[in-house]
Design a protein around this motif. Structure first.
Motif, PDB file in Angstrom:
ATOM      1  N   VAL A  60     -13.673   7.724  -4.465  1.00 24.32           N
ATOM      2  CA  VAL A  60     -12.928   7.650  -5.712  1.00 24.32           C
ATOM      3  C   VAL A  60     -13.783   6.977  -6.774  1.00 24.32           C
ATOM      4  O   VAL A  60     -14.669   6.177  -6.468  1.00 24.32           O
ATOM      5  CB  VAL A  60     -11.602   6.875  -5.516  1.00 24.32           C
ATOM      6  CG1 VAL A  60     -11.864   5.402  -5.216  1.00 24.32           C
ATOM      7  CG2 VAL A  60     -10.685   7.022  -6.725  1.00 24.32           C
ATOM      8  N   VAL A  61     -13.518   7.296  -8.039  1.00 21.32           N
ATOM      9  CA  VAL A  61     -14.288   6.766  -9.163  1.00 21.32           C
ATOM     10  C   VAL A  61     -13.678   5.453  -9.650  1.00 21.32           C
ATOM     11  O   VAL A  61     -12.467   5.369  -9.884  1.00 21.32           O
ATOM     12  CB  VAL A  61     -14.344   7.782 -10.315  1.00 21.32           C
ATOM     13  CG1 VAL A  61     -15.060   7.181 -11.532  1.00 21.32           C
ATOM     14  CG2 VAL A  61     -15.057   9.047  -9.862  1.00 21.32           C
ATOM     15  N   THR A  62     -14.538   4.445  -9.766  1.00 20.70           N
ATOM     16  CA  THR A  62     -14.152   3.184 -10.411  1.00 20.70           C
ATOM     17  C   THR A  62     -15.157   2.945 -11.539  1.00 20.70           C
ATOM     18  O   THR A  62     -15.857   3.861 -11.944  1.00 20.70           O
ATOM     19  CB  THR A  62     -14.165   2.016  -9.402  1.00 20.70           C
ATOM     20  OG1 THR A  62     -15.497   1.855  -8.897  1.00 20.70           O
ATOM     21  CG2 THR A  62     -13.219   2.275  -8.248  1.00 20.70           C
ATOM     22  N   SER A  63     -15.230   1.741 -12.042  1.00 20.69           N
ATOM     23  CA  SER A  63     -16.209   1.446 -13.088  1.00 20.69           C
ATOM     24  C   SER A  63     -16.684   0.011 -12.931  1.00 20.69           C
ATOM     25  O   SER A  63     -16.057  -0.791 -12.242  1.00 20.69           O
ATOM     26  CB  SER A  63     -15.610   1.640 -14.483  1.00 20.69           C
ATOM     27  OG  SER A  63     -14.589   0.677 -14.699  1.00 20.69           O
ATOM     28  N   GLU A  64     -17.815  -0.272 -13.595  1.00 17.78           N
ATOM     29  CA  GLU A  64     -18.301  -1.647 -13.621  1.00 17.78           C
ATOM     30  C   GLU A  64     -17.292  -2.483 -14.391  1.00 17.78           C
ATOM     31  O   GLU A  64     -17.040  -2.255 -15.567  1.00 17.78           O
ATOM     32  CB  GLU A  64     -19.668  -1.701 -14.306  1.00 17.78           C
ATOM     33  CG  GLU A  64     -20.270  -3.091 -14.313  1.00 17.78           C
ATOM     34  CD  GLU A  64     -21.586  -3.142 -15.064  1.00 17.78           C
ATOM     35  OE1 GLU A  64     -22.267  -4.168 -14.960  1.00 17.78           O
ATOM     36  OE2 GLU A  64     -21.913  -2.161 -15.748  1.00 17.78           O
ATOM     37  N   ILE A 351     -13.554  -6.744 -18.939  1.00 14.78           N
ATOM     38  CA  ILE A 351     -14.255  -5.687 -19.670  1.00 14.78           C
ATOM     39  C   ILE A 351     -14.746  -4.664 -18.656  1.00 14.78           C
ATOM     40  O   ILE A 351     -15.377  -5.020 -17.666  1.00 14.78           O
ATOM     41  CB  ILE A 351     -15.452  -6.245 -20.458  1.00 14.78           C
ATOM     42  CG1 ILE A 351     -14.980  -7.277 -21.482  1.00 14.78           C
ATOM     43  CG2 ILE A 351     -16.193  -5.117 -21.166  1.00 14.78           C
ATOM     44  CD1 ILE A 351     -16.098  -7.923 -22.256  1.00 14.78           C
ATOM     45  N   TRP A 352     -14.415  -3.398 -18.907  1.00 13.28           N
ATOM     46  CA  TRP A 352     -14.921  -2.344 -18.019  1.00 13.28           C
ATOM     47  C   TRP A 352     -15.569  -1.251 -18.864  1.00 13.28           C
ATOM     48  O   TRP A 352     -15.151  -0.961 -19.979  1.00 13.28           O
ATOM     49  CB  TRP A 352     -13.807  -1.768 -17.140  1.00 13.28           C
ATOM     50  CG  TRP A 352     -12.659  -1.141 -17.889  1.00 13.28           C
ATOM     51  CD1 TRP A 352     -11.584  -1.770 -18.414  1.00 13.28           C
ATOM     52  CD2 TRP A 352     -12.491   0.254 -18.181  1.00 13.28           C
ATOM     53  NE1 TRP A 352     -10.754  -0.869 -19.024  1.00 13.28           N
ATOM     54  CE2 TRP A 352     -11.279   0.390 -18.894  1.00 13.28           C
ATOM     55  CE3 TRP A 352     -13.232   1.399 -17.902  1.00 13.28           C
ATOM     56  CZ2 TRP A 352     -10.802   1.611 -19.333  1.00 13.28           C
ATOM     57  CZ3 TRP A 352     -12.778   2.621 -18.342  1.00 13.28           C
ATOM     58  CH2 TRP A 352     -11.560   2.714 -19.051  1.00 13.28           C
ATOM     59  N   ASN A 353     -16.622  -0.670 -18.321  1.00 13.79           N
ATOM     60  CA  ASN A 353     -17.394   0.329 -19.044  1.00 13.79           C
ATOM     61  C   ASN A 353     -16.923   1.731 -18.681  1.00 13.79           C
ATOM     62  O   ASN A 353     -16.998   2.129 -17.518  1.00 13.79           O
ATOM     63  CB  ASN A 353     -18.888   0.184 -18.702  1.00 13.79           C
ATOM     64  CG  ASN A 353     -19.759   0.955 -19.670  1.00 13.79           C
ATOM     65  OD1 ASN A 353     -19.510   2.113 -19.951  1.00 13.79           O
ATOM     66  ND2 ASN A 353     -20.789   0.305 -20.173  1.00 13.79           N
TER      67      ASN A 353
END
Length: 533
Positions: A60-64, A351-353
């Motif tokens: 699954v896709v997450t983010s920094e 904060i997420w990119n």
């Protein structure tokens, strides 16, 4: 008639026999070709090829995502973010009240300035421990000796200043306004027949009547030349409006005497003069002990260094009151308002990119050695609402966990976390994807299909083709299961059994280190005979 019928029957029989023979030969030829074809289909050559492997992962896709914490306990002064704001790295998030730190810095600065003043005073005292003569002359008296404790202003010695000799003479009162300090004047030493240049050093404002009854005032005259005999008598001539005016009396040439005093407190360490010795200007005459002052100077320097370090730390502390974004991204979970008192370590926001995304998955311990940080990965995404359409995005392995996941502890095989980074402005967090990781195991390896290998007692064998088979024995229904070892009518009749040593392998091919040569043919196994039509 019967004879003709017999011949016709004989010919018919011969024709039938010939037809049967032809059909039988043709049928056997077909079966032979089919058998050879069947055998050829199950023979492969030993070739050199790149040995690689492909690993497929689902995830699954997450983010920094980086949380922001308060670095100090302080009151919020200003807030510059709102929920879902996009910020860039370095943008202001908030400013905290740093008044206490700034006041402490000012206090330390004042303390440092005070220490510098003390240090300057100590250096002055250190310089004063070496006493130099301010003029040249002859020592008349020495008032101190070594190890004497003296105070500031205590007399050290009395000196007759040979670089400054003078005499005092009287001039008529009417000349008072015309004689000025610094005016040139002539000195006549009538006893020696000498004329010497000089200048007016000062004049008295007191008028008196001399012994001859003339109103007069005194003038002090300095001789410019040296080596003039002291106690000699001389008169002076002052030129005014072309007229030479003689002094009313003679003066006695005198050397000025002065007492050199200690500029500071201290203990006499060394004396470099004696009574009646000649001294020059700027000559060292005595030294005072400076050990205590030197120690104080070192102590002050140490204190200043400590204060400067403290100020530096306070200035670094100031930067902690300014909170900035640590990466480009979207702000969420905002928990900060102006006027709020924050505790150190309290979470302010996240904060997420949205563009630097992460594909998270897991890999089994059996494939763990096949994936390394930095490897290139192909990610496949199904596009929502578009049947059969996939988006392919390139990614890079950013992390392979060294510790197994908790969920795999109760299973027979461990799984380790994997993170693959990629960039995209279309893929969103929460979307699922498939990762294809192609791993090169070895280049230009000598390979055969893994199904050609047979294992016996820990050793590996293959059947190597010797020559093409021209005939194949007819199999009965009972013999349709192939004897792999060639003890009966066998699929391996035209092959020899050979031991090999294997190296690297993947799911399809195995590397041969020893036992085979490039171009040789090995027989693949066939558990059951194919139907021949």
């Amino acid at each position: 008639m019967r004879f003709k019928k017999g011949i016709s029957l004989f010919v018919f029989v011969i024709v039938c026999i010939v037809i049967l023979i032809v059909v039988n030969v043709f049928t056997k030829s077909i079966k032979t070709r089919q058998a050879e074809k069947m055998q050829n289909e199950n023979v492969v050559k030993v070739i050199k090829r790149d040995l690689d492997e492909e690993t497929t992962l689902r995830g699954v896709v997450t983010s920094e995502e980086i949380p922001i914490f308060s670095p100090v306990t302080a009151k919020v002064k200003n807030v510059f973010i709102k929920e879902n704001n996009y910020v860039k790295k370095g943008d202001l998030i908030a400013i905290l009240d740093d008044t206490k730190i700034r006041l402490e810095i000012k206090r330390k600065e004042r303390e440092k300035q005070s220490l510098y003043k003390d240090l300057e005073s100590l250096y002055t005292r250190l310089g004063e421990c070496s006493v130099y003569s301010p003029f040249e002359g002859q020592v008349l008296e020495v008032y101190v000796k070594e190890k004497d404790v003296i105070s500031k202003g205590s007399p050290i010695c009395k000196v007759s200043k040979t670089d400054l000799v003078y005499l005092t003479v009287a001039f008529p009162k009417w000349l008072f306004k015309n004689i000025k300090q610094g005016d040139p004047i002539e000195i006549i030493l009538h006893e020696f027949g000498q004329e010497i240049k000089g200048y007016v050093r000062s004049k008295s404002s007191v008028f008196y009547t001399d012994e001859n009854g003339f109103p007069a005032f005194d003038v002090e005259v300095v001789l410019k030349e040296r080596s003039i005999p002291l106690k000699a008598r001389a008169f002076c001539i002052f030129e005014y409006n072309g007229q030479k005016v003689r002094s009313l009396n003679d003066g006695i040439i005198t050397a000025e005497e002065d007492v050199i005093k200690s500029p500071t407190d201290g203990v006499v360490k060394s004396i470099y003069i004696s009574k009646f010795s000649q001294i020059n200007k700027n000559q060292l005459i005595i030294e005072l002990s400076d050990d205590e002052i030197t120690e104080q100077i070192e102590n002050k320097k140490t204190q200043i260094e400590q204060i400067e370090e403290e100020i530096s730390e306070y200035r670094k502390e100031l930067s902690r009151f300014v909170i900035k974004a640590t990466l480009d991204g979207i702000v969420s979970d905002v928990n900060i308002v102006e006027g709020k008192i924050l505790n150190e370590g309290e979470k302010l926001a996240v904060i997420w990119n949205p563009y630097n995304l992460i594909f998270e998955s897991k890999i089994s311990e059996l494939e763990l050695d096949r994936i390394k940080k930095g490897q290139k990965v192909m990610l496949q995404f199904k596009i929502p609402g578009r049947i059969g359409v996939q988006e392919i995005i390139n990614g890079t392995v950013e992390m392979v966990g060294s510790k197994p996941l908790e969920e795999s502890k109760d299973t027979n095989i461990s799984f380790y976390p994997v993170k693959i980074g990629f960039k995209s402005d279309r893929i969103k967090r929460g979307m699922h994807a498939t990762a294809q990781i192609k791993v090169l195991i070895k280049q230009n390896a000598l390979c055969i299909p893994v199904e050609a290998l047979r294992e016996e007692n820990g050793k590996y064998y293959v059947w190597v083709k010797k020559q093409k088979t021209k005939n194949i024995t007819k199999k009965t229904e009972k013999d349709k299961i192939v004897d792999e070892y060639g003890s009966k009518e066998s699929y391996y009749n035209d092959a020899e059994k050979r031991e090999v040593i294997i190296g690297e392998s993947n799911k399809r091919y195995a590397e041969i280190l020893k036992g085979l040569k490039e171009g040789e043919e090995v027989v693949l196994p066939q558990a059951y005979e194919k139907d021949i039509k």
